[in-house]
Design a protein around this motif. Structure first.
Motif, PDB file in Angstrom:
ATOM      1  N   UNK A   1       0.794  -1.231   0.000  1.00 38.07           N
ATOM      2  CA  UNK A   1       0.000   0.000   0.000  1.00 38.07           C
ATOM      3  C   UNK A   1       0.820   1.271   0.000  1.00 38.07           C
ATOM      4  N   UNK A   2       1.614   1.482   1.056  1.00 39.43           N
ATOM      5  CA  UNK A   2       2.418   2.700   1.167  1.00 39.43           C
ATOM      6  C   UNK A   2       3.599   2.420   2.080  1.00 39.43           C
ATOM      7  N   UNK A   3       4.557   3.322   2.076  1.00 38.90           N
ATOM      8  CA  UNK A   3       5.810   3.081   2.800  1.00 38.90           C
ATOM      9  C   UNK A   3       5.586   2.831   4.283  1.00 38.90           C
TER      10      UNK A   3
ATOM     11  N   UNK B   1       5.202   6.623  -4.576  1.00 37.49           N
ATOM     12  CA  UNK B   1       3.789   6.496  -4.903  1.00 37.49           C
ATOM     13  C   UNK B   1       3.207   5.312  -4.137  1.00 37.49           C
ATOM     14  N   UNK B   2       1.886   5.202  -4.171  1.00 36.03           N
ATOM     15  CA  UNK B   2       1.221   4.185  -3.361  1.00 36.03           C
ATOM     16  C   UNK B   2      -0.076   3.748  -4.032  1.00 36.03           C
ATOM     17  N   UNK B   3      -0.712   2.748  -3.419  1.00 36.27           N
ATOM     18  CA  UNK B   3      -2.079   2.351  -3.744  1.00 36.27           C
ATOM     19  C   UNK B   3      -2.247   1.820  -5.166  1.00 36.27           C
TER      20      UNK B   3
ATOM     21  N   UNK C   1      -2.485  -0.696 -13.611  1.00 32.66           N
ATOM     22  CA  UNK C   1      -3.119   0.175 -14.622  1.00 32.66           C
ATOM     23  C   UNK C   1      -3.912   1.292 -13.953  1.00 32.66           C
ATOM     24  N   UNK C   2      -3.408   1.844 -12.873  1.00 35.47           N
ATOM     25  CA  UNK C   2      -4.105   2.964 -12.242  1.00 35.47           C
ATOM     26  C   UNK C   2      -3.943   4.212 -13.102  1.00 35.47           C
ATOM     27  N   UNK C   3      -4.992   5.036 -13.144  1.00 35.45           N
ATOM     28  CA  UNK C   3      -4.894   6.253 -13.948  1.00 35.45           C
ATOM     29  C   UNK C   3      -4.387   7.444 -13.138  1.00 35.45           C
ATOM     30  N   UNK C   4      -4.262   7.283 -11.815  1.00 37.79           N
ATOM     31  CA  UNK C   4      -3.686   8.325 -10.964  1.00 37.79           C
ATOM     32  C   UNK C   4      -2.375   7.812 -10.371  1.00 37.79           C
ATOM     33  N   UNK C   5      -1.278   8.435 -10.762  1.00 39.35           N
ATOM     34  CA  UNK C   5       0.003   8.038 -10.178  1.00 39.35           C
ATOM     35  C   UNK C   5       0.006   8.284  -8.674  1.00 39.35           C
ATOM     36  N   UNK C   6      -0.646   9.357  -8.265  1.00 45.15           N
ATOM     37  CA  UNK C   6      -0.744   9.648  -6.836  1.00 45.15           C
ATOM     38  C   UNK C   6       0.595  10.005  -6.220  1.00 45.15           C
ATOM     39  N   UNK C   7       0.627  10.001  -4.900  1.00 41.46           N
ATOM     40  CA  UNK C   7       1.841  10.346  -4.175  1.00 41.46           C
ATOM     41  C   UNK C   7       1.872   9.608  -2.845  1.00 41.46           C
ATOM     42  N   UNK C   8       3.078   9.463  -2.320  1.00 40.89           N
ATOM     43  CA  UNK C   8       3.286   8.953  -0.968  1.00 40.89           C
ATOM     44  C   UNK C   8       4.481   9.711  -0.405  1.00 40.89           C
ATOM     45  N   UNK C   9       4.190  10.745   0.355  1.00 40.15           N
ATOM     46  CA  UNK C   9       5.231  11.585   0.964  1.00 40.15           C
ATOM     47  C   UNK C   9       5.256  11.296   2.455  1.00 40.15           C
TER      48      UNK C   9
END
Length: 744
Positions: A98-100, A262-264, A280-288
């Motif tokens: 999921x995320x870091x 990035x995450x998710x 194949x997600x359309x939002x790269x998103x972020x994980x800060x």
């Protein structure tokens, strides 16, 4: 006991045979897997010393299942992140997902889940980490890592229910020295690690170290035509060490870790072994994620005792955004596509969702302890610990309009490109304290007894900060209220008793009992009602504290004039109220439930053969059987507990031949097999065994080194996690590269 118990009986029989052989007078030894042999360390005059039991002991004499990695082993095995040493340790697993901040440690069947308390106490330079989101950081400039298996609550308090991980960074030296490692990998990525140390006057020293990684990533996102897991990670640490006089030592430490990734990027499948779907997600998103720590340790020592004070302040903040269920491009998504879509059945609502989650944690902790010298028959220690924590968390969904996903922190989004559809938030103020005491007495050169007792009290206050318009009220259940204050206290006694018998210098036998305790906590308001409305049992607004009672016996042996070393242990644990994870799609929340009772049995075997000073062969086997004994849904009784792997197998080879008088070669290969793994209470799917190979080869001079490396050498494809609902998270594929080191 049934069919499940038969393999464990065989393992216990092997343990009994090993113990009987030891008592009969065999000469065996136990170094930690993956590090220098005890024989070579002793020959060099630097016997490996571990401090995991709160006192300094030679590894061979320590009555506990400890896998330890010295600085040389850390360098040889290229341990640069927690997964690297976890994969070298039997009966220990790390689930990255999921995320870091979500990386779950599983030790001997004691598991962890999203937003839960950790399953182990992680102590860095004497300071215990306050939140599990801190664990998955870069490792650099490390002197030693110790992994203690089995409940260590009597020594480290709540959350040491599965064990403890002790990380010791390198101390300042009295001469100016340093090192730098630089390299590239197939990301395409590059990295730097290094440090410098030297004196400050006659009685002080400094050490500055850091790590930088920059990579485009390794897992393709075929929709965006870029990698899903790019990383920019900067970590810095500074230490100042002063001898204020002959009796007082002052150790000041500050560190920071800034991660941008990035995450998710999940897929949805029914079988955890299905790796066919690309990301194949359309939002790269972020994980800060940003982590900061400052601490001060003051130790006063005289001939009779040592007083140690450890003060620490921690701050962690993490924001992550990305796609939401079902993690497909908008027009292919479940909410958008119609029922007759070629992409599968959908609701035909004409919109998709994305999501944002935010975590902010601040903590102040203080420990004070007094202990006797280590080198006397009677060892004693007593003290107290206090920690105050403030935590804020929010999570929510937004309509995905194709304009991207935007972070949401403490208030719902008002962005017309990112309209909020759900939002939940709460804050927690936690105050915990404990009192502890340890006594150890050597009745003779052969027999020692240790008794420890700790009382932990954890008071938690949770305030619902969800705005009224987003509260998850369900007809027939009490309404959720914004501003509602919930309070709970969790407390328990944690005893530990260990008996040690050393019939000869080459043999250590031990056995005992220990209890671990992990606090309960709060799901977000209204979760219990929604879970009940969806037919999910075991999930309430408050999840209960967990306890684990463990009986263990073990043997540490040496054979063939210290050429062959052997470790073995067997244990039985009764866990009450262990955690399990539930995702509620109805309000897009991540929640914890409790399994009332689980029985866990297991055994471990570790061995090292060093036929010559330049060749070492290692092998280890870990076995874990879990059995759910009580659960609200009777159909789950007899199932395996979530996140538990049946077995681990480790095989290793390290060859260090001398090429010339000032040039050595290195060849190291490590093999890891993780057996069948179960993921949820109903055991809806089980992951097949996975096999990973890491390798490192190179040459070294006195002040330099050049190496090539590969992790997951044969590019094993597997899912690192399966979460209830069918969410799978891809594991990292093969990573390879070269690096050069200069020491000065």
């Amino acid at each position: 006991m049934g069919l499940k118990a038969r393999p464990l009986r065989a393992a216990s029989s092997l343990l009994a045979m090993a113990v009987a052989g030891a008592v009969a007078g065999s000469a065996w030894s136990v170094p930690a897997l993956g590090q220098d042999s005890q024989a070579e360390a002793s020959d060099a005059g630097n016997t490996i010393v571990v401090t995991g039991l709160r006192r300094a002991d030679a590894l061979q004499d320590t009555p506990a299942a400890i896998t330890a990695f010295t600085s040389q082993a850390i360098e040889d095995a290229r341990i640069i992140r927690p997964a690297d040493f976890v994969n070298l340790t039997p009966n220990v697993n790390l689930v990255e997902t999921q995320n870091a901040g979500n990386a779950f440690i599983i030790i001997r069947g004691i598991t962890q889940a999203r937003n839960s308390e950790p399953s182990v106490a992680v102590v860095v330079d004497g300071v215990q980490q306050v939140n599990p989101a801190q664990f998955n950081q870069a490792l650099f400039d490390i002197e030693q890592i110790e992994v203690l298996k089995g409940p260590q609550g009597a020594l480290y308090g709540r959350n040491a229910i599965g064990g403890a991980i002790i990380v010791t960074t390198k101390e300042p030296g009295d001469t100016l020295e340093g090192s730098m490692t630089a390299g590239v990998d197939n990301g395409f990525g590059y990295f730097l690690r290094g440090g410098i140390s030297g004196p400050l006057g006659e009685d002080g020293g400094f050490r500055l170290s850091g790590s930088w990684q920059d990579t485009d990533g390794y897992i393709p996102n075929t929709f965006l035509n870029e990698d899903a897991d790019p990383v920019e990670n900067l970590s810095l640490r500074g230490r100042l060490l002063f001898d204020l006089n002959d009796n007082i030592e002052l150790d000041l430490r500050a560190s920071m870790d800034q991660l941008r990734t990035q995450a998710l990027y999940f897929n949805i499948v029914t079988d955890v072994n299905d790796t066919s779907l690309p990301v194949r997600v359309n939002n790269a998103g972020q994980n800060d994620r940003d982590i900061y720590n400052v601490s001060a340790r003051i130790a006063f020592t005289n001939d009779n005792f040592t007083v140690t004070s450890v003060t620490s302040y921690d701050w962690l903040e993490e924001i992550l955004t990305g796609d939401a269920f079902d993690f497909r491009p908008i027009e292919e998504s479940f909410f958008f596509r119609p029922a007759d879509s070629p992409f599968g059945f959908g609701l035909g609502l004409g919109f998709d969702l994305n999501q944002s989650q935010f975590l902010d944690v601040e903590a102040f902790s203080q420990e004070l302890r007094v202990q006797s010298p280590d080198n006397q028959p009677l060892f004693w220690m007593f003290g107290g610990y206090f920690i105050a924590t403030e935590r804020y968390i929010s999570t929510g969904n937004m309509l995905d309009t194709g304009a991207g996903v935007f972070p949401v922190y403490r208030v719902p989004s008002t962005n017309p490109l990112n309209p909020q559809t759900s939002f939940l938030a709460d804050s927690q103020d936690n105050v915990a304290w404990s009192l502890f005491g340890n006594l150890g007495y050597e009745f003779s050169d052969q027999f020692r007894a240790d008794v420890s007792l700790r009382y932990d009290h954890d008071h938690r206050e949770n305030t619902t900060l969800t705005p009224p318009g987003f509260l998850p009220n369900v007809p027939g259940f009490p309404p959720a209220v914004s501003g509602e204050l919930r309070t709970e206290s969790f407390s328990d006694w944690q005893p530990k008793v260990t008996l040690t018998f050393t019939p000869s210098r080459e043999v250590t036998l031990y056995g005992g009992y220990s209890r671990g305790f992990r606090s309960g906590g709060f799901n977000q308001t209204g979760v219990g009602a929604i879970a009940a409305g969806n037919g999910i049992v075991g999930v309430n607004d408050i999840y209960e504290a967990e306890t684990a009672d463990t009986f263990e016996v073990g043997a540490k042996l040496q054979l063939l004039d210290n050429m062959l070393s052997f470790n073995t242990a067997a244990y039985r644990t009764i866990s009450k109220n262990s955690y399990f994870f539930v995702f509620l799609a109805a309000n897009s929340t991540q929640n914890l439930g409790n399994v009332p009772k689980t029985e866990i049995q297991g055994a471990e075997f570790e061995a090292m053969l060093r036929p010559s000073r330049d060749l070492a062969l290692t092998a280890a086997y870990g076995l874990t059987y879990s059995d759910i004994k009580e659960f609200p849904d009777a159909a789950a009784i007899g199932d395996e507990a979530p996140l538990i792997s049946r077995s681990t197998i480790n095989l290793g080879l390290q060859y260090n031949p001398a090429i010339s008088n000032d040039l050595d070669a290195l060849l190291r290969v490590d093999y890891r097999r993780t057996g069948k793994t179960w993921w949820d209470v109903p055991n809806t799917t089980v992951r097949d065994p996975i096999e990973l190979v890491n390798a490192r080869v190179g040459v070294e001079g006195e002040s330099w080194g050049l190496h090539a490396f590969a992790t997951n050498l044969f590019n094993e494809e597997y899912n690192a996690e399966f979460s209830p609902g069918g969410f799978v998270f891809k594991a990292r594929p093969r990573v390879y590269g070269v690096e050069a080191t200069v020491r000065y």
